[in-house]
Enzyme design. Structure first.
Site, mmCIF file in Angstrom:
data_model
loop_
_atom_site.group_PDB
_atom_site.id
_atom_site.type_symbol
_atom_site.label_atom_id
_atom_site.label_comp_id
_atom_site.label_asym_id
_atom_site.label_seq_id
_atom_site.Cartn_x
_atom_site.Cartn_y
_atom_site.Cartn_z
ATOM 1 N N ILE A 20 0.858 -1.183 0.000
ATOM 2 C CA ILE A 20 0.000 0.000 0.000
ATOM 3 C C ILE A 20 0.894 1.233 0.000
ATOM 4 O O ILE A 20 0.616 2.224 -0.652
ATOM 5 C CB ILE A 20 -0.915 0.052 1.257
ATOM 6 N N SER A 21 1.995 1.150 0.743
ATOM 7 C CA SER A 21 2.854 2.325 0.867
ATOM 8 C C SER A 21 4.281 1.916 1.208
ATOM 9 O O SER A 21 4.511 0.980 1.967
ATOM 10 C CB SER A 21 2.271 3.218 1.967
ATOM 11 N N THR A 22 5.236 2.617 0.616
ATOM 12 C CA THR A 22 6.639 2.394 0.938
ATOM 13 C C THR A 22 7.160 3.692 1.516
ATOM 14 O O THR A 22 7.367 4.659 0.785
ATOM 15 C CB THR A 22 7.436 2.024 -0.342
ATOM 16 N N GLY A 23 7.308 3.732 2.825
ATOM 17 C CA GLY A 23 7.708 4.985 3.472
ATOM 18 C C GLY A 23 9.184 4.986 3.828
ATOM 19 O O GLY A 23 9.944 4.120 3.409
ATOM 20 N N GLU B 259 10.506 4.693 6.851
ATOM 21 C CA GLU B 259 10.898 3.749 7.889
ATOM 22 C C GLU B 259 10.138 2.439 7.849
ATOM 23 O O GLU B 259 10.573 1.449 8.400
ATOM 24 C CB GLU B 259 10.663 4.384 9.258
ATOM 25 N N ALA B 260 8.970 2.486 7.241
ATOM 26 C CA ALA B 260 8.127 1.293 7.258
ATOM 27 C C ALA B 260 7.470 1.088 5.901
ATOM 28 O O ALA B 260 7.303 2.034 5.133
ATOM 29 C CB ALA B 260 7.056 1.449 8.333
ATOM 30 N N VAL C 230 3.937 -0.612 4.281
ATOM 31 C CA VAL C 230 2.623 -1.111 4.674
ATOM 32 C C VAL C 230 2.082 -1.959 3.524
ATOM 33 O O VAL C 230 2.078 -1.529 2.364
ATOM 34 C CB VAL C 230 1.655 0.053 4.999
ATOM 35 N N LYS D 275 2.169 -3.620 8.754
ATOM 36 C CA LYS D 275 3.189 -2.561 8.723
ATOM 37 C C LYS D 275 4.515 -3.150 9.172
ATOM 38 O O LYS D 275 4.635 -3.662 10.282
ATOM 39 C CB LYS D 275 2.748 -1.418 9.652
ATOM 40 N N ASP E 95 2.279 13.548 15.273
ATOM 41 C CA ASP E 95 2.589 13.600 13.833
ATOM 42 C C ASP E 95 1.288 13.667 13.046
ATOM 43 O O ASP E 95 1.130 13.025 12.013
ATOM 44 C CB ASP E 95 3.419 12.383 13.415
ATOM 45 N N ASP F 291 -0.937 6.004 12.128
ATOM 46 C CA ASP F 291 0.482 6.308 12.322
ATOM 47 C C ASP F 291 0.752 6.993 13.663
ATOM 48 O O ASP F 291 1.263 8.115 13.716
ATOM 49 C CB ASP F 291 0.954 7.196 11.158
#
Ligand SMILES: Nc1ncnc2c1ncn2[C@@H]1O[C@H](COP(=O)(O)OP(=O)(O)OP(=O)(O)O)[C@@H](O)[C@H]1O
Ligand SMILES: [Mg+2]
Length: 258
Positions: free
Chosen positions: A58-61, A63-64, A66, A80, A193, A210
């Site tokens: 779903i997401s590549t951030g 630090e993590a 998902v 996550k 945040d 988050d």
């Protein structure tokens, strides 16, 4: 071959041969290469039925990552996975050290990340109990958190407020402020945040995500972070055409009588 990689290979081969975890073709999960402990943790979570398959990122951030997954009952879950190598340890140390719930005196990166994941799990639990709409935490193990999937029934993940085309901005912003108040007064936490990146919109309703850095109200930096969260919400409201001041929001959050 590096012993870590060969160990990861073993685990993966086992997963694949037992068809425990679908959607993992090699040492990669999506386009990401994870270390052997992460793979082992995924394997354990899959063995216990929390994750039956992974259905893509779903997401590549920073630090993590998902992922969307499915549990043994074919129910969508969000997975996550924190990357131990690229996490911001300075930040984690500062946030964890002043939190009376955690006694982490460690400089060991992996242990710090694990504590961080545990903190996210507990913060989500506390927020849930306070009546805030957040993803329900399901399990936290090492650097992996499994939680409720926020999206539609077909498995499309909900979009962040920043990218959503919402029809009811006033209701959404008021709900967010109400959640900030519940978080502060009932859960005794400050998100730290909060912004339109960390608020998803599901069925026109905000869902707060988050919350790993969320700290208790008595943390020395909690007031500064609350002010920052409020400023972000003021900016987001402005973008949605609403006029609301930081003072207004703050009085709603901290006024214990209202
Ligand atoms: N429970 C969930 N259900 C559906 N999507 C989710 C869920 N949790 C997170 N996401 C998606 O993943 C994205 C990143 O999640 P999150 O904000 O928790 O990670 P992050 O800590 O910001 O990552 P980084 O800071 O490393 O970029 C979110 O913006 C959202 O799109
Ligand atoms: Mg985020």
């Amino acid at each position: 071959m590096d012993s870590k990689i060969s160990k990861a290979d073993d685990i993966l081969q086992k997963m694949l041969s037992e068809k425990r975890l679908k959607g993992v073709e090699d040492r990669r999960v999506g386009s990401e290469v994870f270390d052997s402990i992460t793979l082992k943790t995924l394997y354990k979570l899959s063995n216990s039925g929390y994750i039956h398959r992974l259905n893509g990122a779903i997401s590549t951030g920073k630090e993590a990552n998902v992922f969307k997954g499915m549990d043994e009952n074919d129910k969508f879950v969000a997975v996550k996975i924190y990357r131990v190598t690229t996490s911001d340890f300075k930040k984690m140390q500062i946030y964890i050290q002043g939190d009376p719930r955690f006694h982490v005196r460690t400089t060991n990166k992996r242990q710090l990340v694990n504590a961080w994941v545990n903190k996210e799990f507990r913060n989500l639990q506390r927020a849930c109990e306070a009546g805030i709409k957040v993803p329900k935490p399901i399990v936290a193990k090492n650097n992996i958190l499994v939680m409720e999937f926020i999206g539609d029934e077909e498995g499309n993940a909900a979009l962040p407020l920043r990218q959503s085309d919402i029809q009811n901005p006033e209701e959404v912003i008021n709900k967010i402020i109400y959640y900030m108040k519940l978080l502060y007064q009932e859960a005794g936490l400050v998100h730290g945040d909060l912004s339109s990146f960390n608020i998803l919109i599901q069925d026109d309703e905000p869902v707060i995500i988050d919350i790993s850095q969320g700290m208790t109200r008595d943390h020395p930096i909690s007031e500064d972070l609350l002010n920052r969260d409020i400023d972000n919400i003021v900016k987001d409201s402005k973008k949605l055409g609403l006029k609301i001041s930081a003072e207004d929001i703050k009085s709603k959050i901290i006024d214990l009588k209202s």
